[in-house]
Write an enzyme that holds these catalytic residues in place. Sequence first.
Site, short mmCIF file in Angstrom:
data_model
loop_
_atom_site.label_atom_id
_atom_site.label_comp_id
_atom_site.label_asym_id
_atom_site.label_seq_id
_atom_site.Cartn_x
_atom_site.Cartn_y
_atom_site.Cartn_z
CE1 TYR A 1 -4.92 6.06 8.12
CE2 TYR A 1 -6.80 6.92 6.88
CZ TYR A 1 -5.53 7.09 7.40
OH TYR A 1 -4.86 8.26 7.20
CG ASP B 1 -1.99 -0.97 1.23
OD1 ASP B 1 -1.95 -1.88 0.39
OD2 ASP B 1 -2.90 -0.84 2.07
CG ASP B 2 0.15 3.83 2.34
OD1 ASP B 2 -1.01 3.61 1.95
OD2 ASP B 2 0.48 3.93 3.53
CG HIS C 1 2.50 0.15 4.30
ND1 HIS C 1 2.30 -0.74 5.32
CD2 HIS C 1 1.35 0.84 4.14
CE1 HIS C 1 1.05 -0.60 5.78
NE2 HIS C 1 0.45 0.36 5.08
CG HIS D 1 -4.30 2.70 -0.46
ND1 HIS D 1 -5.23 2.02 0.29
CD2 HIS D 1 -3.38 3.17 0.44
CE1 HIS D 1 -4.89 2.10 1.58
NE2 HIS D 1 -3.78 2.79 1.69
CG HIS E 1 -3.90 7.17 2.90
ND1 HIS E 1 -4.13 7.06 4.25
CD2 HIS E 1 -3.43 5.95 2.50
CE1 HIS E 1 -3.78 5.84 4.66
NE2 HIS E 1 -3.37 5.15 3.62
NI NI Z 1 -2.63 3.20 3.42
#
Ligand code: NI
Length: 397
Positions: free
Chosen positions: A112, A20-21, A162, A70, A74
């Site tokens: 989240y 993610d991210d 991540h 994603h 965010h």
């Molecule tokens: Ni995230």
Amino acid sequence: MLPTASATQTGKKLIALTFDDGPGGPTPRLLDGLAARGARATFFMLGQCASNAPKTVRRAFLEGHEIASHTYSHYQLTAKSDETVLNEVQKTDALLDEILGMDLDYLIRPPYGSTNAHVLGLLGAPAIIWSLDTLDWKYRDADWVCGQIVQNAYNGVIVLCHDIHSTTVDGALAAIDILQARGYEFVTVSELYRRRGVQMNDGERYSTCMRDESDIGGVEAPEAEVSRVLGGYQLTLTSAQDAPLWYRFEDETVFHEYSAPIVIEGGQKVYCYAAFNVNGGRSEATQCTAPAAAVAPVLSPAAGQGAFSFVLQAGACVRYTTDGSEPDASSVLYTQPIAAFDGVLCAQSLCPGGAGQAVRYTACIEGWLLLDILEQRSLEKTCGVAAALGICAALGR
Ligand code: NI
């Protein structure tokens, strides 16, 4: 589209690693490591990061990983207006489509993991949560990340990592080495569910895929056949599993859906795939190259005294005539310089890939070759003039 074959036990244990991210600074190094291990993963990208790293997005897609969303910024979607939620989702999808040059569907991971029934209804895609949280963002330690994955792995687990932390890259790659040795296969999220025979639906939440641990197996690379047709070559693809077929040319990142045989040029390289989901669910590539076509014969610039010679193309032969007729497979085979003569020299290259274009020269006994000036025979008498005009193909003396 899902295969109808009945589920069979193949003994493969499947894991879906998710990142993610990103994309982030360490992502290219992660891609190197995944490629070296033949492992595939799913990247839940942030729109704001993807827009800064389009090359990394394309590379991950090209290497068979699943590109997923994603959202753009965010935000915790459960705390936002419908308008903001829709914008966060649609903006990211549009950006990924633009970067990849295709119109694809993207799984989504709400930031989240935060969702509710209302938000799920707005996503327009399956919502993917996780069943193993490595807490890699908290413990920036490769051994910790590796230990979390290895100790908690099971057949069907979805692992949250991540790819913006270098320690995560090291830990995840180390875990892959250990788990591959224990018989695990690393697949994308979509492939995990497909291989379990589970259809994912928009607006539903998925966090693990245990089910009966059956596995209908991976996607096999297609059969590719190249045959000679007028104007080039025809490429015909078939899938033993009746999977949709795709192809891309060597210099492209965009995949084209295959519906009927395509015409390709001599020397052109094509990568062919079978895929129930082209985003992250492709077979390995079947690579094929059409035989190179012959090019027109090239005269040697260092033609010998009173003779005409050719530079031979690799793998090709030259056949020629001296009576003005078009050369064919029964014409004289060029093996040594041709003694100068007054008349017309017509030559053609032949390759396994076919014949090249025939070239016609006006030849002079003095050893001059004049290119395509048959109508202007008077020039034969003034080869020196022709040479001065630059219409001489080769000089014999
Ligand atoms: Ni995230």
